[in-house]
Write an enzyme that holds these catalytic residues in place. Sequence first.
Site, short mmCIF file in Angstrom:
data_model
loop_
_atom_site.label_atom_id
_atom_site.label_comp_id
_atom_site.label_asym_id
_atom_site.label_seq_id
_atom_site.Cartn_x
_atom_site.Cartn_y
_atom_site.Cartn_z
N LYS A 111 3.30 9.34 5.62
CA LYS A 111 4.18 8.96 6.97
C LYS A 111 4.60 10.34 7.86
CE LYS A 111 4.29 4.23 6.33
NZ LYS A 111 3.45 4.17 4.91
C1 PLP Z 1 2.66 3.38 4.71
C2 PLP Z 1 1.71 3.61 3.54
C3 PLP Z 1 0.50 2.99 3.30
C4 PLP Z 1 -0.18 1.88 4.30
O1 PLP Z 1 -0.47 2.49 5.65
P1 PLP Z 1 -0.46 1.66 6.92
O2 PLP Z 1 -0.62 2.60 8.04
O3 PLP Z 1 0.68 0.80 6.87
O4 PLP Z 1 -1.78 0.82 6.63
C5 PLP Z 1 -0.27 3.24 2.04
N1 PLP Z 1 0.19 4.08 1.37
C6 PLP Z 1 1.42 4.58 1.51
C7 PLP Z 1 2.06 5.54 0.33
C8 PLP Z 1 2.34 4.41 2.51
O5 PLP Z 1 3.46 4.92 2.51
#
Ligand code: PLP
Length: 496
Positions: A111
Amino acid sequence: MKYRSTRGAKDNALTSPAAIIQGLAQDGGLYVPVDFPKANFQLEDLPKLSYKQISAMIISLFFDDFSKDQIKSAVINAYSEQWDDRSIVPIEKHNDNFYMELFHGPTLAFKDIALQMLPQLMTRAVQIEKIDRDIIILTATSGDTGTASMRGFANQKGTRVIVFYPESGVSPVQLKQMLSQHGDNLEAIAIKGNFDDAQTEVKKIFNDENFRKKLNQNGFQFSSANSMNIGRLVPQISYYLYTYGQLVRRREINLGDKVNFTVPTGNFGDILAGYYAEKLGLPINKLICASNENNVLTDFFAKGEYDKRRKFHLTNAPAMDILVSSNLERLLFDLYDKDNEKIASLMNQLTQRGHYQVDKEVLDKLQTIFAAGFATEDEVKEEIHRIYNYDRYVIDPHTAVGSYVAQQYKSKTNDQTPMVIVSTASPYKFPETVYEAITGRVCPQTGVAAIKKLHDELGGQLSIGVRTLFDHEPHVEKVIDPVNMEAAISSILDLK
Ligand SMILES: *Cc1c(COP(=O)(O)O)cnc(C)c1O
Protein backbone atom coordinates in the site's frame (compact mmCIF):
# COMPACT_ATOMS: atom_id res chain seq x y z
CA MET A 1 -7.60 13.61 -19.33
CA LYS A 2 -11.13 13.35 -18.00
CA TYR A 3 -12.61 10.89 -15.54
CA ARG A 4 -16.18 9.62 -15.35
CA SER A 5 -18.11 7.42 -12.98
CA THR A 6 -18.60 3.72 -13.81
CA ARG A 7 -22.27 4.26 -12.99
CA GLY A 8 -22.86 7.65 -14.60
CA ALA A 9 -23.02 9.40 -17.96
CA LYS A 10 -19.77 10.66 -19.40
CA ASP A 11 -21.05 14.24 -19.63
CA ASN A 12 -20.42 14.52 -15.91
CA ALA A 13 -16.72 13.86 -16.34
CA LEU A 14 -14.15 15.59 -14.13
CA THR A 15 -10.51 16.53 -14.51
CA SER A 16 -8.02 14.23 -12.80
CA PRO A 17 -7.34 16.54 -9.82
CA ALA A 18 -11.08 16.84 -9.23
CA ALA A 19 -11.54 13.06 -9.45
CA ILE A 20 -8.68 12.49 -6.99
CA ILE A 21 -10.19 14.94 -4.52
CA GLN A 22 -13.68 13.47 -4.90
CA GLY A 23 -12.38 9.92 -4.39
CA LEU A 24 -15.69 8.23 -5.01
CA ALA A 25 -18.35 9.43 -7.47
CA GLN A 26 -21.57 10.71 -5.93
CA ASP A 27 -23.62 8.02 -7.67
CA GLY A 28 -21.59 5.37 -5.83
CA GLY A 29 -19.49 4.50 -8.90
CA LEU A 30 -15.73 4.65 -9.31
CA TYR A 31 -13.83 7.09 -11.50
CA VAL A 32 -12.32 5.71 -14.70
CA PRO A 33 -10.72 7.46 -17.69
CA VAL A 34 -13.31 8.56 -20.25
CA ASP A 35 -10.86 7.41 -22.93
CA PHE A 36 -8.24 4.97 -21.80
CA PRO A 37 -4.90 6.53 -22.83
CA LYS A 38 -2.46 5.15 -25.38
CA ALA A 39 1.00 4.28 -24.05
CA ASN A 40 3.48 7.17 -23.95
CA PHE A 41 6.43 4.75 -24.10
CA GLN A 42 7.92 1.97 -26.19
CA LEU A 43 8.49 -1.42 -24.66
CA GLU A 44 12.22 -1.11 -25.31
CA ASP A 45 12.37 2.03 -23.13
CA LEU A 46 11.38 0.10 -20.01
CA PRO A 47 14.68 -1.67 -19.20
CA LYS A 48 16.47 1.69 -19.16
CA LEU A 49 14.14 3.47 -16.79
CA SER A 50 14.35 3.75 -13.01
CA TYR A 51 11.31 3.21 -10.84
CA LYS A 52 10.94 6.96 -10.34
CA GLN A 53 11.12 7.61 -14.07
CA ILE A 54 8.45 5.04 -14.83
CA SER A 55 6.27 6.40 -12.06
CA ALA A 56 6.55 9.97 -13.40
CA MET A 57 5.80 8.72 -16.92
CA ILE A 58 2.64 6.88 -15.88
CA ILE A 59 1.38 9.68 -13.70
CA SER A 60 1.84 12.25 -16.43
CA LEU A 61 0.03 9.96 -18.85
CA PHE A 62 -3.06 9.53 -16.68
CA PHE A 63 -2.99 12.80 -14.77
CA ASP A 64 -2.04 15.32 -17.42
CA ASP A 65 -3.61 18.24 -15.54
CA PHE A 66 -0.61 18.22 -13.22
CA SER A 67 2.46 20.08 -14.44
CA LYS A 68 5.73 18.28 -15.15
CA ASP A 69 7.29 20.02 -12.14
CA GLN A 70 4.44 19.05 -9.85
CA ILE A 71 4.79 15.41 -10.90
CA LYS A 72 8.55 15.45 -10.59
CA SER A 73 8.49 16.78 -7.03
CA ALA A 74 5.66 14.41 -6.10
CA VAL A 75 7.67 11.40 -7.30
CA ILE A 76 10.81 12.54 -5.49
CA ASN A 77 8.91 13.06 -2.24
CA ALA A 78 7.10 9.74 -2.54
CA TYR A 79 10.05 7.50 -3.36
CA SER A 80 13.02 8.67 -1.33
CA GLU A 81 14.77 7.75 1.90
CA GLN A 82 11.63 6.38 3.57
CA TRP A 83 12.25 3.26 1.39
CA ASP A 84 14.72 0.68 2.58
CA ASP A 85 15.75 -0.32 -0.94
CA ARG A 86 16.95 2.30 -3.39
CA SER A 87 15.43 0.51 -6.35
CA ILE A 88 12.01 0.86 -4.57
CA VAL A 89 10.86 -2.46 -6.03
CA PRO A 90 13.52 -5.19 -5.82
CA ILE A 91 12.82 -8.38 -7.74
CA GLU A 92 13.99 -11.69 -6.33
CA LYS A 93 14.23 -15.02 -8.09
CA HIS A 94 13.52 -18.13 -6.04
CA ASN A 95 12.49 -21.60 -6.97
CA ASP A 96 11.85 -20.62 -10.62
CA ASN A 97 9.52 -17.75 -9.80
CA PHE A 98 10.15 -14.04 -9.57
CA TYR A 99 8.98 -12.24 -6.45
CA MET A 100 8.27 -8.56 -7.04
CA GLU A 101 8.83 -7.11 -3.57
CA LEU A 102 6.50 -4.19 -3.00
CA PHE A 103 6.96 -3.95 0.76
CA HIS A 104 10.09 -1.87 1.18
CA GLY A 105 8.23 1.28 2.20
CA PRO A 106 7.64 2.70 5.67
CA THR A 107 4.68 0.52 6.73
CA LEU A 108 5.99 -2.73 5.25
CA ALA A 109 3.21 -3.47 2.76
CA PHE A 110 2.56 -2.68 -0.89
CA LYS A 111 0.00 0.00 0.00
CA ASP A 112 2.95 2.35 0.59
CA ILE A 113 3.71 2.45 -3.13
CA ALA A 114 0.45 4.26 -3.75
CA LEU A 115 -0.02 5.89 -0.37
CA GLN A 116 3.30 7.65 -0.36
CA MET A 117 2.19 9.12 -3.69
CA LEU A 118 -1.50 9.87 -3.11
CA PRO A 119 -0.91 12.62 -0.47
CA GLN A 120 1.49 14.29 -2.88
CA LEU A 121 -1.12 14.21 -5.63
CA MET A 122 -3.86 15.28 -3.25
CA THR A 123 -2.09 18.39 -1.95
CA ARG A 124 -1.24 19.43 -5.52
CA ALA A 125 -4.78 18.69 -6.71
CA VAL A 126 -6.12 20.97 -3.99
CA GLN A 127 -3.90 23.78 -5.32
CA ILE A 128 -4.95 23.18 -8.92
CA GLU A 129 -8.63 23.13 -8.01
CA LYS A 130 -8.17 26.12 -5.64
CA ILE A 131 -9.98 24.36 -2.83
CA ASP A 132 -9.91 26.12 0.51
CA ARG A 133 -11.65 23.43 2.55
CA ASP A 134 -9.77 20.79 4.52
CA ILE A 135 -9.80 17.38 2.89
CA ILE A 136 -10.98 14.58 5.15
CA ILE A 137 -9.55 11.26 4.06
CA LEU A 138 -12.17 8.78 5.12
CA THR A 139 -10.91 5.23 4.94
CA ALA A 140 -12.10 1.73 5.64
CA THR A 141 -9.20 -0.66 6.08
CA SER A 142 -8.48 -4.34 6.45
CA GLY A 143 -5.23 -3.22 8.04
CA ASP A 144 -2.65 -2.04 5.56
CA THR A 145 -4.46 0.87 3.93
CA GLY A 146 -5.03 2.37 7.37
CA THR A 147 -1.39 2.25 8.40
CA ALA A 148 -0.12 3.39 5.03
CA SER A 149 -2.57 6.29 4.65
CA MET A 150 -1.92 7.54 8.18
CA ARG A 151 1.77 7.43 7.48
CA GLY A 152 1.42 9.05 4.05
CA PHE A 153 -0.86 11.88 5.18
CA ALA A 154 0.70 12.51 8.62
CA ASN A 155 1.05 16.27 9.10
CA GLN A 156 0.16 17.04 5.46
CA LYS A 157 -1.37 20.53 5.64
CA GLY A 158 -5.05 20.83 4.82
CA THR A 159 -5.75 17.13 5.25
CA ARG A 160 -7.09 14.94 8.03
CA VAL A 161 -7.34 11.17 8.09
CA ILE A 162 -10.07 9.13 9.74
CA VAL A 163 -9.58 5.38 9.54
CA PHE A 164 -12.10 2.69 10.46
CA TYR A 165 -10.85 -0.87 10.90
CA PRO A 166 -12.49 -4.10 12.09
CA GLU A 167 -11.96 -4.77 15.78
CA SER A 168 -9.82 -7.93 16.13
CA GLY A 169 -9.70 -8.04 12.33
CA VAL A 170 -6.22 -6.63 11.84
CA SER A 171 -2.87 -8.11 12.82
CA PRO A 172 -1.15 -7.06 16.09
CA VAL A 173 1.59 -5.29 14.13
CA GLN A 174 -0.93 -3.41 11.98
CA LEU A 175 -2.79 -2.40 15.11
CA LYS A 176 0.37 -1.16 16.74
CA GLN A 177 1.27 0.80 13.60
CA MET A 178 -2.11 2.52 13.52
CA LEU A 179 -2.27 3.28 17.20
CA SER A 180 1.25 4.63 17.40
CA GLN A 181 1.50 6.66 14.21
CA HIS A 182 2.32 10.27 15.08
CA GLY A 183 0.52 13.19 13.49
CA ASP A 184 -2.05 15.63 14.82
CA ASN A 185 -4.33 15.09 11.81
CA LEU A 186 -4.83 11.33 12.30
CA GLU A 187 -7.55 9.22 13.88
CA ALA A 188 -8.04 5.42 13.84
CA ILE A 189 -11.19 3.83 15.26
CA ALA A 190 -12.18 0.17 15.53
CA ILE A 191 -15.68 -0.92 14.59
CA LYS A 192 -17.61 -3.90 15.85
CA GLY A 193 -17.82 -5.69 12.50
CA ASN A 194 -15.66 -6.85 9.62
CA PHE A 195 -13.98 -4.98 6.77
CA ASP A 196 -17.03 -5.20 4.51
CA ASP A 197 -19.16 -3.59 7.24
CA ALA A 198 -16.65 -0.76 7.48
CA GLN A 199 -16.42 -0.32 3.72
CA THR A 200 -20.19 -0.41 3.22
CA GLU A 201 -20.72 2.21 5.91
CA VAL A 202 -17.97 4.43 4.52
CA LYS A 203 -19.58 4.29 1.08
CA LYS A 204 -22.92 5.17 2.67
CA ILE A 205 -21.47 8.14 4.53
CA PHE A 206 -19.86 9.34 1.32
CA ASN A 207 -23.22 9.30 -0.42
CA ASP A 208 -25.19 10.93 2.40
CA GLU A 209 -26.09 14.27 0.87
CA ASN A 210 -27.12 15.98 4.08
CA PHE A 211 -23.94 15.00 5.80
CA ARG A 212 -21.94 16.25 2.85
CA LYS A 213 -23.65 19.64 3.06
CA LYS A 214 -22.96 19.84 6.76
CA LEU A 215 -19.31 19.04 6.19
CA ASN A 216 -19.02 21.68 3.49
CA GLN A 217 -20.60 24.31 5.73
CA ASN A 218 -17.98 23.50 8.33
CA GLY A 219 -15.15 23.93 5.85
CA PHE A 220 -14.47 20.26 5.14
CA GLN A 221 -14.86 17.85 2.30
CA PHE A 222 -14.39 14.10 2.02
CA SER A 223 -11.95 12.16 -0.04
CA SER A 224 -10.83 8.56 0.06
CA ALA A 225 -7.51 6.76 0.27
CA ASN A 226 -8.96 3.38 -0.59
CA SER A 227 -8.12 1.87 -3.94
CA MET A 228 -11.51 3.19 -4.99
CA ASN A 229 -9.59 6.48 -5.45
CA ILE A 230 -8.13 6.65 -8.95
CA GLY A 231 -5.19 8.57 -7.48
CA ARG A 232 -4.23 5.46 -5.65
CA LEU A 233 -4.75 3.02 -8.46
CA VAL A 234 -2.70 4.73 -11.17
CA PRO A 235 0.63 4.77 -9.26
CA GLN A 236 0.30 0.99 -8.96
CA ILE A 237 0.51 0.48 -12.74
CA SER A 238 4.17 1.48 -12.62
CA TYR A 239 5.53 -1.59 -10.89
CA TYR A 240 4.22 -3.94 -13.55
CA LEU A 241 6.07 -1.97 -16.21
CA TYR A 242 9.18 -1.60 -14.10
CA THR A 243 9.36 -5.31 -13.30
CA TYR A 244 8.98 -6.23 -16.94
CA GLY A 245 11.80 -3.85 -17.85
CA GLN A 246 14.05 -5.27 -15.16
CA LEU A 247 13.46 -8.86 -16.30
CA VAL A 248 14.53 -7.85 -19.80
CA ARG A 249 17.50 -5.96 -18.45
CA ARG A 250 18.65 -9.02 -16.50
CA ARG A 251 18.11 -11.18 -19.60
CA GLU A 252 15.59 -13.33 -17.80
CA ILE A 253 13.21 -12.68 -20.70
CA ASN A 254 13.52 -11.20 -24.18
CA LEU A 255 11.82 -7.99 -25.14
CA GLY A 256 8.29 -8.82 -26.22
CA ASP A 257 8.09 -12.14 -24.32
CA LYS A 258 4.95 -12.59 -22.28
CA VAL A 259 4.94 -12.95 -18.51
CA ASN A 260 2.36 -14.02 -15.94
CA PHE A 261 1.64 -12.17 -12.73
CA THR A 262 0.02 -13.79 -9.73
CA VAL A 263 -1.55 -11.21 -7.46
CA PRO A 264 -2.75 -11.78 -3.88
CA THR A 265 -6.11 -10.07 -4.12
CA GLY A 266 -8.60 -8.41 -1.81
CA ASN A 267 -10.25 -5.27 -3.11
CA PHE A 268 -8.98 -5.99 -6.64
CA GLY A 269 -6.93 -2.78 -6.88
CA ASP A 270 -3.51 -4.32 -7.29
CA ILE A 271 -4.53 -6.78 -10.00
CA LEU A 272 -6.58 -4.14 -11.80
CA ALA A 273 -3.44 -2.03 -12.09
CA GLY A 274 -1.91 -5.08 -13.82
CA TYR A 275 -4.85 -5.17 -16.20
CA TYR A 276 -4.34 -1.48 -16.97
CA ALA A 277 -0.64 -2.19 -17.63
CA GLU A 278 -1.72 -4.86 -20.10
CA LYS A 279 -4.07 -2.39 -21.79
CA LEU A 280 -1.08 -0.08 -22.20
CA GLY A 281 0.61 -2.84 -24.16
CA LEU A 282 2.64 -4.72 -21.56
CA PRO A 283 2.99 -8.33 -22.78
CA ILE A 284 1.03 -10.15 -20.09
CA ASN A 285 -0.20 -13.67 -20.74
CA LYS A 286 -2.27 -14.21 -17.59
CA LEU A 287 -3.11 -12.27 -14.49
CA ILE A 288 -3.76 -14.84 -11.81
CA CYS A 289 -6.07 -13.72 -9.07
CA ALA A 290 -5.10 -15.37 -5.77
CA SER A 291 -7.56 -15.39 -2.86
CA ASN A 292 -7.63 -16.85 0.62
CA GLU A 293 -10.65 -18.72 2.01
CA ASN A 294 -12.77 -15.67 1.19
CA ASN A 295 -12.74 -17.00 -2.36
CA VAL A 296 -15.62 -15.08 -4.00
CA LEU A 297 -13.33 -14.13 -6.86
CA THR A 298 -12.16 -17.68 -7.53
CA ASP A 299 -15.77 -18.70 -8.06
CA PHE A 300 -16.47 -15.57 -10.06
CA PHE A 301 -13.70 -16.24 -12.57
CA ALA A 302 -14.87 -19.83 -12.91
CA LYS A 303 -18.61 -19.22 -13.33
CA GLY A 304 -19.22 -15.53 -13.93
CA GLU A 305 -21.42 -15.31 -10.86
CA TYR A 306 -20.37 -12.94 -8.12
CA ASP A 307 -21.99 -14.17 -4.95
CA LYS A 308 -21.17 -12.60 -1.60
CA ARG A 309 -23.80 -14.67 0.26
CA ARG A 310 -21.30 -16.79 2.14
CA LYS A 311 -19.47 -17.02 5.41
CA PHE A 312 -16.84 -14.38 6.08
CA HIS A 313 -13.55 -15.94 7.20
CA LEU A 314 -10.95 -14.23 9.35
CA THR A 315 -7.71 -15.70 8.01
CA ASN A 316 -3.96 -15.44 8.47
CA ALA A 317 -3.85 -13.20 5.38
CA PRO A 318 -6.20 -10.56 6.85
CA ALA A 319 -5.63 -7.82 4.25
CA MET A 320 -7.47 -10.10 1.84
CA ASP A 321 -10.44 -10.88 4.09
CA ILE A 322 -12.92 -9.21 1.77
CA LEU A 323 -16.14 -10.36 0.13
CA VAL A 324 -16.94 -7.25 -1.90
CA SER A 325 -14.01 -6.41 -4.16
CA SER A 326 -14.75 -2.84 -5.16
CA ASN A 327 -12.39 -2.49 -8.09
CA LEU A 328 -13.94 -5.35 -10.00
CA GLU A 329 -16.48 -2.72 -10.99
CA ARG A 330 -13.81 -0.92 -13.03
CA LEU A 331 -12.92 -4.13 -14.85
CA LEU A 332 -16.55 -4.90 -15.65
CA PHE A 333 -17.07 -1.37 -16.91
CA ASP A 334 -14.30 -2.00 -19.39
CA LEU A 335 -15.50 -5.44 -20.45
CA TYR A 336 -19.06 -4.16 -20.89
CA ASP A 337 -17.71 -1.46 -23.25
CA LYS A 338 -18.40 1.39 -20.82
CA ASP A 339 -22.08 0.55 -20.40
CA ASN A 340 -22.63 2.54 -17.19
CA GLU A 341 -26.29 1.55 -16.91
CA LYS A 342 -25.41 -2.13 -17.00
CA ILE A 343 -22.78 -1.60 -14.31
CA ALA A 344 -25.19 0.36 -12.11
CA SER A 345 -27.69 -2.46 -12.46
CA LEU A 346 -25.17 -5.21 -11.59
CA MET A 347 -23.93 -3.30 -8.55
CA ASN A 348 -27.47 -2.67 -7.48
CA GLN A 349 -28.19 -6.40 -7.68
CA LEU A 350 -25.15 -7.05 -5.52
CA THR A 351 -26.43 -4.66 -2.85
CA GLN A 352 -30.05 -5.75 -3.04
CA ARG A 353 -29.75 -9.50 -3.60
CA GLY A 354 -26.15 -10.29 -2.74
CA HIS A 355 -25.17 -11.62 -6.15
CA TYR A 356 -25.10 -11.01 -9.89
CA GLN A 357 -24.23 -12.95 -13.02
CA VAL A 358 -22.26 -11.59 -15.98
CA ASP A 359 -23.01 -12.50 -19.59
CA LYS A 360 -21.31 -15.42 -21.30
CA GLU A 361 -19.42 -13.04 -23.61
CA VAL A 362 -18.02 -11.12 -20.68
CA LEU A 363 -17.08 -14.33 -18.89
CA ASP A 364 -15.17 -15.45 -21.99
CA LYS A 365 -13.27 -12.17 -22.05
CA LEU A 366 -12.53 -12.50 -18.34
CA GLN A 367 -11.13 -15.97 -18.80
CA THR A 368 -8.81 -15.07 -21.65
CA ILE A 369 -6.77 -12.74 -19.48
CA PHE A 370 -7.47 -13.90 -15.91
CA ALA A 371 -7.06 -17.15 -14.06
CA ALA A 372 -7.87 -17.63 -10.38
CA GLY A 373 -7.32 -19.86 -7.39
CA PHE A 374 -7.23 -19.80 -3.61
CA ALA A 375 -5.23 -21.06 -0.66
CA THR A 376 -6.48 -22.15 2.76
CA GLU A 377 -4.79 -21.04 5.97
CA ASP A 378 -2.96 -24.37 6.22
CA GLU A 379 -1.82 -24.13 2.62
CA VAL A 380 -0.48 -20.64 3.38
CA LYS A 381 1.67 -22.00 6.20
CA GLU A 382 2.82 -24.94 4.08
CA GLU A 383 3.80 -22.59 1.29
CA ILE A 384 5.84 -20.34 3.59
CA HIS A 385 7.56 -23.47 4.84
CA ARG A 386 8.15 -24.87 1.35
CA ILE A 387 9.69 -21.65 0.03
CA TYR A 388 11.83 -21.22 3.15
CA ASN A 389 13.08 -24.80 2.94
CA TYR A 390 14.07 -24.42 -0.66
CA ASP A 391 16.59 -21.60 -0.23
CA ARG A 392 15.78 -19.75 3.02
CA TYR A 393 13.67 -17.10 1.32
CA VAL A 394 10.97 -15.81 3.68
CA ILE A 395 7.55 -14.70 2.46
CA ASP A 396 4.56 -13.28 4.31
CA PRO A 397 1.13 -15.00 4.39
CA HIS A 398 -0.37 -12.80 1.62
CA THR A 399 2.56 -13.46 -0.68
CA ALA A 400 2.23 -17.12 0.26
CA VAL A 401 -1.35 -17.12 -1.01
CA GLY A 402 0.01 -15.86 -4.33
CA SER A 403 2.94 -18.25 -4.35
CA TYR A 404 0.70 -21.23 -3.62
CA VAL A 405 -1.85 -20.29 -6.26
CA ALA A 406 0.92 -19.68 -8.82
CA GLN A 407 2.25 -23.18 -8.22
CA GLN A 408 -1.22 -24.68 -8.39
CA TYR A 409 -1.85 -22.83 -11.67
CA LYS A 410 1.42 -24.04 -13.18
CA SER A 411 0.83 -27.66 -12.34
CA LYS A 412 -2.78 -27.54 -13.55
CA THR A 413 -2.09 -25.82 -16.85
CA ASN A 414 1.52 -26.63 -17.64
CA ASP A 415 1.86 -22.99 -18.68
CA GLN A 416 5.61 -22.33 -18.98
CA THR A 417 5.33 -18.53 -19.16
CA PRO A 418 7.75 -16.82 -16.70
CA MET A 419 5.89 -16.19 -13.47
CA VAL A 420 6.05 -13.07 -11.31
CA ILE A 421 4.49 -13.30 -7.87
CA VAL A 422 3.45 -9.99 -6.40
CA SER A 423 4.89 -9.85 -2.87
CA THR A 424 2.60 -7.61 -0.95
CA ALA A 425 3.95 -7.52 2.61
CA SER A 426 7.08 -8.00 4.64
CA PRO A 427 7.15 -11.25 6.63
CA TYR A 428 7.80 -9.09 9.71
CA LYS A 429 4.37 -7.56 9.37
CA PHE A 430 2.79 -10.95 10.16
CA PRO A 431 5.46 -12.53 12.38
CA GLU A 432 3.17 -14.93 14.29
CA THR A 433 2.12 -16.90 11.20
CA VAL A 434 5.55 -16.79 9.60
CA TYR A 435 7.22 -18.00 12.80
CA GLU A 436 4.82 -20.91 13.10
CA ALA A 437 5.16 -21.85 9.44
CA ILE A 438 8.93 -21.88 9.57
CA THR A 439 9.54 -23.50 12.95
CA GLY A 440 6.46 -25.70 13.24
CA ARG A 441 5.83 -24.20 16.69
CA VAL A 442 3.14 -21.72 17.68
CA CYS A 443 4.76 -18.35 18.34
CA PRO A 444 4.59 -17.76 22.10
CA GLN A 445 4.10 -14.01 21.60
CA THR A 446 2.33 -11.54 19.34
CA GLY A 447 3.05 -8.15 17.79
CA VAL A 448 6.50 -6.64 18.25
CA ALA A 449 7.51 -9.41 20.68
CA ALA A 450 6.77 -11.90 17.90
CA ILE A 451 8.96 -9.85 15.55
CA LYS A 452 11.83 -10.36 17.99
CA LYS A 453 11.14 -14.10 18.08
CA LEU A 454 11.07 -14.34 14.31
CA HIS A 455 14.24 -12.30 14.02
CA ASP A 456 16.01 -14.61 16.48
CA GLU A 457 15.06 -17.44 14.17
CA LEU A 458 16.06 -15.76 10.90
CA GLY A 459 18.97 -13.52 11.89
CA GLY A 460 20.16 -10.77 9.56
CA GLN A 461 19.54 -7.02 9.62
CA LEU A 462 16.10 -5.65 10.40
CA SER A 463 15.01 -2.92 8.01
CA ILE A 464 14.39 0.58 9.34
CA GLY A 465 10.64 0.16 8.87
CA VAL A 466 10.69 -2.85 11.17
CA ARG A 467 12.98 -1.23 13.72
CA THR A 468 10.75 1.83 14.16
CA LEU A 469 7.97 -0.49 15.30
CA PHE A 470 9.79 -0.86 18.59
CA ASP A 471 9.88 2.89 19.23
CA HIS A 472 6.45 4.32 19.78
CA GLU A 473 3.89 3.63 22.47
CA PRO A 474 0.39 2.97 21.10
CA HIS A 475 -2.74 4.87 22.21
CA VAL A 476 -5.67 3.08 23.74
CA GLU A 477 -8.00 1.56 21.14
CA LYS A 478 -11.40 3.23 20.54
CA VAL A 479 -14.19 0.85 19.53
CA ILE A 480 -17.63 1.84 18.20
CA ASP A 481 -20.64 0.33 16.50
CA PRO A 482 -20.72 0.76 12.68
CA VAL A 483 -24.01 2.71 12.96
CA ASN A 484 -22.15 5.33 14.98
CA MET A 485 -19.46 6.00 12.42
CA GLU A 486 -21.09 9.18 11.14
CA ALA A 487 -21.54 10.48 14.66
CA ALA A 488 -17.90 9.72 15.42
CA ILE A 489 -16.81 11.76 12.42
CA SER A 490 -19.01 14.66 13.52
CA SER A 491 -17.46 14.62 16.92
CA ILE A 492 -13.84 14.37 15.69
CA LEU A 493 -14.38 17.30 13.34
CA ASP A 494 -16.50 19.16 15.88
CA LEU A 495 -19.22 19.79 13.27
CA LYS A 496 -21.77 22.46 14.06
C1 PLP B 1 -4.29 -4.71 0.46
C2 PLP B 1 -3.46 -5.93 0.42
C3 PLP B 1 -3.71 -6.96 -0.49
C4 PLP B 1 -4.87 -6.91 -1.47
O1 PLP B 1 -4.71 -5.91 -2.43
P1 PLP B 1 -5.99 -5.34 -3.22
O2 PLP B 1 -5.48 -4.23 -4.04
O3 PLP B 1 -6.95 -4.89 -2.16
O4 PLP B 1 -6.53 -6.48 -4.02
C5 PLP B 1 -2.88 -8.07 -0.49
N1 PLP B 1 -1.86 -8.17 0.39
C6 PLP B 1 -1.58 -7.22 1.28
C7 PLP B 1 -0.46 -7.40 2.24
C8 PLP B 1 -2.37 -6.06 1.33
O5 PLP B 1 -2.10 -5.11 2.22
